[in-house]
Scaffold this motif. Sequence first.
Motif, PDB file in Angstrom:
ATOM      1  N   ASN A 130       0.844  -1.190   0.000  1.00 51.22           N
ATOM      2  CA  ASN A 130       0.000   0.000   0.000  1.00 51.22           C
ATOM      3  C   ASN A 130       0.879   1.239   0.000  1.00 51.22           C
ATOM      4  O   ASN A 130       1.899   1.272   0.683  1.00 51.22           O
TER       5      ASN A 130
ATOM      6  N   PRO B 174      -3.497   5.489   3.199  1.00 51.61           N
ATOM      7  CA  PRO B 174      -4.797   4.870   2.926  1.00 51.61           C
ATOM      8  C   PRO B 174      -5.800   5.114   4.052  1.00 51.61           C
ATOM      9  O   PRO B 174      -5.439   5.253   5.222  1.00 51.61           O
TER      10      PRO B 174
ATOM     11  N   THR C  45      -8.675  -0.578   4.404  1.00 50.30           N
ATOM     12  CA  THR C  45      -8.270  -0.933   3.045  1.00 50.30           C
ATOM     13  C   THR C  45      -8.205  -2.446   3.009  1.00 50.30           C
ATOM     14  O   THR C  45      -7.384  -3.044   3.710  1.00 50.30           O
TER      15      THR C  45
ATOM     16  N   THR D 252      -2.051  -1.200   7.014  1.00 49.30           N
ATOM     17  CA  THR D 252      -1.312  -0.228   6.211  1.00 49.30           C
ATOM     18  C   THR D 252      -0.395   0.654   7.036  1.00 49.30           C
ATOM     19  O   THR D 252       0.544   1.248   6.503  1.00 49.30           O
TER      20      THR D 252
ATOM     21  N   THR E 119       3.643   2.629   2.906  1.00 54.18           N
ATOM     22  CA  THR E 119       2.913   3.884   3.031  1.00 54.18           C
ATOM     23  C   THR E 119       3.845   5.047   3.387  1.00 54.18           C
ATOM     24  O   THR E 119       5.012   4.853   3.703  1.00 54.18           O
TER      25      THR E 119
END
Length: 355
Positions: free
Chosen positions: A299, A303, A307, A316, A323
């Motif tokens: 990811n 997010p 997610t 995430t 991220t």
Amino acid sequence: MKKVFLSMAAVAFLFAACSDDSKEAIVEEQNIDMSDFYVYTDSNDDLASKENKGKGNSKFCYAMENLNRQLNQNPGLEKKMYDVEYHTRKFLAGKGKPPKGGGGSGGGSGDTDVDVLPIQDNLGIINIPVYIHIVYPDANSISTSQINSQMATLNADFRDINTNLLPSGTTFANDATDAGFSFSLAGTFRHNDSRSSWGTNDAIKSAYPPITPETHLNIWVCEIGGGILGYAQFPGGNSSTDGVVLGGNYFGNTSGAYGLGRTATHEVGHYFNLRHIWGDGRCNRDDFVADTPKSDRSNGGCPTFPTTHCKSADMTMNYMDYTYDSCMYMFTDGQRNRMRAIFAPGGARSSMIGS
């Protein structure tokens, strides 16, 4: 993808022995399930990373590709990594009751809040002495304050429990933990070198070898190139290439989405034997940690929660995803246990204790 299943071979080897001790070892080997273990990964097939490359919204770690390269070049590395994993699972089995295979269990049912307690390993806070090698045309371009900010980030991320930063609605607060590591700067080495890009094949380590890698974490800061933020070597690899390589723009407090020093946190996680949170594969691939949910991709960005992939919410905000630095908050209890196992007696990095 090359798959590795060595447990049957290991058992066959043990049956060849005839002593009572070896018979006991057979039972022990059979009780440590290694059937899900693999070393080669699908890292080159992470579609999310490929799609986001160059768009400024996905982190690019080259640790798994580097591992695949090292495995191809060194046939003995596969067995070494198997032994490291076997020791890890044996240690964890003796300190708690991880699920069969040692892998994650959150993906299939959608229940991502798996109760994994920190092991009581009697190791206390593990201090890691760090040598930093700055290699740039002007080695002073990486300031002392930048170095100090990176050390501060490592110390905070491996000790803090940032549950107050977790997004509303997440069930992951119970999984966030103090990993129990501290980091101390043992020395900084500045090398003025005109080379404009070092790549990911450990050339930087050949030019400027690690210093006492058995007892110190070596970090090289240089221009890597190719959009790569950093890469690390897993436990079990050659000592002459052991350590972490980071791009100078992502080292310490700088600017931008990856300017809070968490590339180092991510790469040191690999150095401590953590895989990426999504296991570098599809839903049937795992990171060998019980309280991290399965996913089939990385990811990027920041997010929203949840997610969802592989029937469960992705973690995430874990340091081992891709991220933005400002949206990474946590290691889990299971990751803590896995990292600390390699510092236990007989572990791949046990020589660092007390250094």
